[in-house]
Design a protein around this motif. Sequence first.
Motif, PDB file in Angstrom:
ATOM      1  N   SER A  81       0.845  -1.168  -0.035  1.00 27.26           N
ATOM      2  CA  SER A  81       0.113   0.361   0.001  1.00 27.26           C
ATOM      3  C   SER A  81       1.002   1.250   0.079  1.00 27.26           C
ATOM      4  CB  SER A  81      -1.268  -0.110   1.260  1.00 27.26           C
ATOM      5  OG  SER A  81      -0.174   0.394   1.937  1.00 27.26           O
ATOM      6  N   SER A  82       2.488   1.433  -0.047  1.00 26.38           N
ATOM      7  CA  SER A  82       2.740   1.847   0.913  1.00 26.38           C
ATOM      8  C   SER A  82       3.717   2.893  -1.212  1.00 26.38           C
ATOM      9  CB  SER A  82       4.666   2.247   0.977  1.00 26.38           C
ATOM     10  OG  SER A  82       5.013   1.340   0.724  1.00 26.38           O
ATOM     11  N   SER A  83       2.982   2.363  -1.974  1.00 28.10           N
ATOM     12  CA  SER A  83       3.182   2.404  -3.212  1.00 28.10           C
ATOM     13  C   SER A  83       1.869   2.606  -4.429  1.00 28.10           C
ATOM     14  CB  SER A  83       3.735   1.136  -3.901  1.00 28.10           C
ATOM     15  OG  SER A  83       3.769   1.439  -5.710  1.00 28.10           O
ATOM     16  N   MET A  84       1.632   4.296  -3.656  1.00 22.83           N
ATOM     17  CA  MET A  84       0.797   4.540  -4.453  1.00 22.83           C
ATOM     18  C   MET A  84      -0.214   4.001  -5.938  1.00 22.83           C
ATOM     19  SD  MET A  84      -0.892   6.537  -2.388  1.00 22.83           S
ATOM     20  CE  MET A  84      -0.414   6.504  -1.006  1.00 22.83           C
ATOM     21  N   THR A  87      -1.431   0.300  -5.737  1.00 20.57           N
ATOM     22  CA  THR A  87      -2.541   0.703  -4.739  1.00 20.57           C
ATOM     23  C   THR A  87      -3.541   1.424  -5.605  1.00 20.57           C
ATOM     24  OG1 THR A  87      -0.588   0.792  -2.146  1.00 20.57           O
ATOM     25  CG2 THR A  87      -3.843   1.590  -2.298  1.00 20.57           C
TER      26      THR A  87
END
Length: 118
Positions: A81-84, A87
Amino acid sequence: MSQKNPSKALEATNITTAICLACAALMFTEVPVAAWNAVVCGAMILTISIKALNSYGERAEWLNLSLGCWAALSPFVLGFSSSMAATWTHVVLGAIVACVAAAQLALGKRANSGVDNR
């Protein structure tokens, strides 16, 4: 049980969305788990939707509904989820697949119950 597909246009939407999800994996090379998830989910949705075009059944739509929900939730479950980009791609395309599958289920129930709102 195989019935007439209530909306081939909706099924074509899922096919297009599945191809987009699978191809989006090329953008996620820095996040391998996101890339693999996109390819696997996209391929499974594509296969199920193509089968549903030819031989509609509620099972296919329930599978697509489940896969769409999985695609939307997977960034948080699998930890990318840290990869926009990854995500949002998974959440939006997964939500589209899930909504289309839910619409297909609703249309299928209406067609099989004999309800006609003309």
